[in-house]
Design an enzyme around this catalytic site. Structure first.
Site, mmCIF file in Angstrom:
data_model
loop_
_atom_site.group_PDB
_atom_site.id
_atom_site.type_symbol
_atom_site.label_atom_id
_atom_site.label_comp_id
_atom_site.label_asym_id
_atom_site.label_seq_id
_atom_site.Cartn_x
_atom_site.Cartn_y
_atom_site.Cartn_z
ATOM 1 N N SER A 1 0.952 -1.256 0.187
ATOM 2 C CA SER A 1 0.088 0.139 -0.041
ATOM 3 C C SER A 1 0.893 1.201 0.065
ATOM 4 C CB SER A 1 -0.732 0.024 1.254
ATOM 5 O OG SER A 1 -1.757 -1.095 1.411
ATOM 6 N N GLN A 2 0.305 2.387 -0.318
ATOM 7 C CA GLN A 2 0.680 3.523 -0.352
ATOM 8 C C GLN A 2 1.281 4.069 1.103
ATOM 9 O OE1 GLN A 2 -2.293 6.275 -1.220
ATOM 10 N NE2 GLN A 2 -1.254 8.073 -1.063
#
Ligand code: SAH
Length: 214
Positions: free
Chosen positions: A63-64
Site C-alpha cells: 500500500s501507499q
C-alpha cells in the site's frame, strides 16, 4: 552518491503523512523507522518512498505509505495490544504495527508472499511477528480475541469470523466495497457488546479472496 534511507523516510513522513493530518506520534515514529525499501524488489527500491502503492508480485501490492499510516492511526494502537492483520503481502504493514509495540498476528494466503515475508521478518529481527499461511477471512481463532483487526485487502462485506474474534472493547478496520475496484474504509468499534460502524473514506485495495471474501 550515497542515499540515506532515514533521511528519505523523514521526508516521506513529513510530506505525505503529517501534512495530511496524521498526528499519532507512535505511527509517525514507526514509519520513520521501518526500512520500507527492503519490502519491495530491488528494482523498485528507488521508488519505495514515493506517494503510491507498488507491485510485490502475484498481482498484489504494498500500500501507499499514507494509507498504511491512516489505517495504523485509525486503529489507535497501544503497546502490548494483540493485533490480527489479514493480508501480510510484503510484510510492511505488519512491521509498522510491530514497531508501534503491537503483538502482531498476520495471515497470508499466497505461499510465496508468506515465505518471503517470513524471511524478511527474521532478517530484520521482527521475531515476535506471528505468521500463518491460510484464508484470513476465517481469522485465527486459536489466537483470538484480538484488540485490533486490520484487513489489508478489499472484500464484499466484513467477514463474520473476524467480528467474532474481536475483543470488547475492540476496533476492526477493513476496506469494503460492492465493486472490486474501490471500497469504503470501514471502521467497526465494539464496545459493551454494541457495534458502531463508520466510513473513513474511499480506498482502492486488491481483492480479499476467500470463504468470506470474493
Ligand atoms: N499489508 C500488505 C498489503 C498486501 S496487499 C503490505 O503491507 O504489503 C493484500 C494482500 O492480501 C495480498 O498479499 C493478498 O494475497 C492477501 N490476501 C487476499 N485475500 C486474503 C485472504 N483471504 N487471506 C489472507 N490474505 C489474503
Amino acid at each position: 552518491m550515497a542515499i540515506d534511507p532515514r533521511r528519505i523516510r523523514e521526508k516521506m513522513v513529513h510530506d505525505q503523512i503529517e501534512v495530511r493530518g496524521i498526528t499519532d506520534e507512535n505511527v509517525l515514529r514507526a514509519m520513520r523507522s521501518v526500512p520500507r525499501h527492503l519490502f519491495v524488489d530491488e528494482a523498485l527500491q528507488a521508488q519505495a518512498y514515493e506517494d503510491h502503492p507498488l507491485p510485490i508480485g502475484h498481482g498484489q501490492t504494498i500500500s501507499q505509505p499514507y494509507i498504511v499510516a491512516l489505517m495504523s492511526s485509525i486503529l489507535d494502537i497501544k503497546p502490548g495490544m494483540k493485533v490480527l492483520e489479514i493480508g501480510t503481502g510484503s510484510g510492511y504493514q505488519a512491521a509498522v504495527l510491530a514497531e508501534m509495540g503491537a503483538d502482531v498476528f498476520t495471515v497470508e494466503r499466497v505461499k510465496p508472499l508468506y515465505q518471503k515475508a517470513r524471511k524478511l521478518f527474521s532478517d530484520l529481527k521482527y521475531h515476535y511477528i506471528k505468521t500463518k499461511l491460510d484464508d484470513g477471512t476465517m481469522g485465527w481463532p486459536e489466537k483470538g480475541p484480538f484488540d485490533r483487526v486490520l484487513v489489508t485487502a478489499g472484500g464484499p462485506s466484513v467477514p463474520k469470523p473476524l467480528i467474532e474474534q474481536l475483543a470488547d472493547p475492540g476496533i476492526l478496520v477493513i476496506p469494503v466495497g460492492d465493486t472490486r475496484r474501490s471500497q469504503a474504509l470501514v471502521k467497526l468499534t465494539l464496545k459493551d457488546g454494541d457495534i458502531k460502524r463508520e466510513n473513513m473514506g474511499s480506498v482502492a485495495f486488491v481483492d480479499l479472496v476467500g470463504k468470506f471474501g470474493w
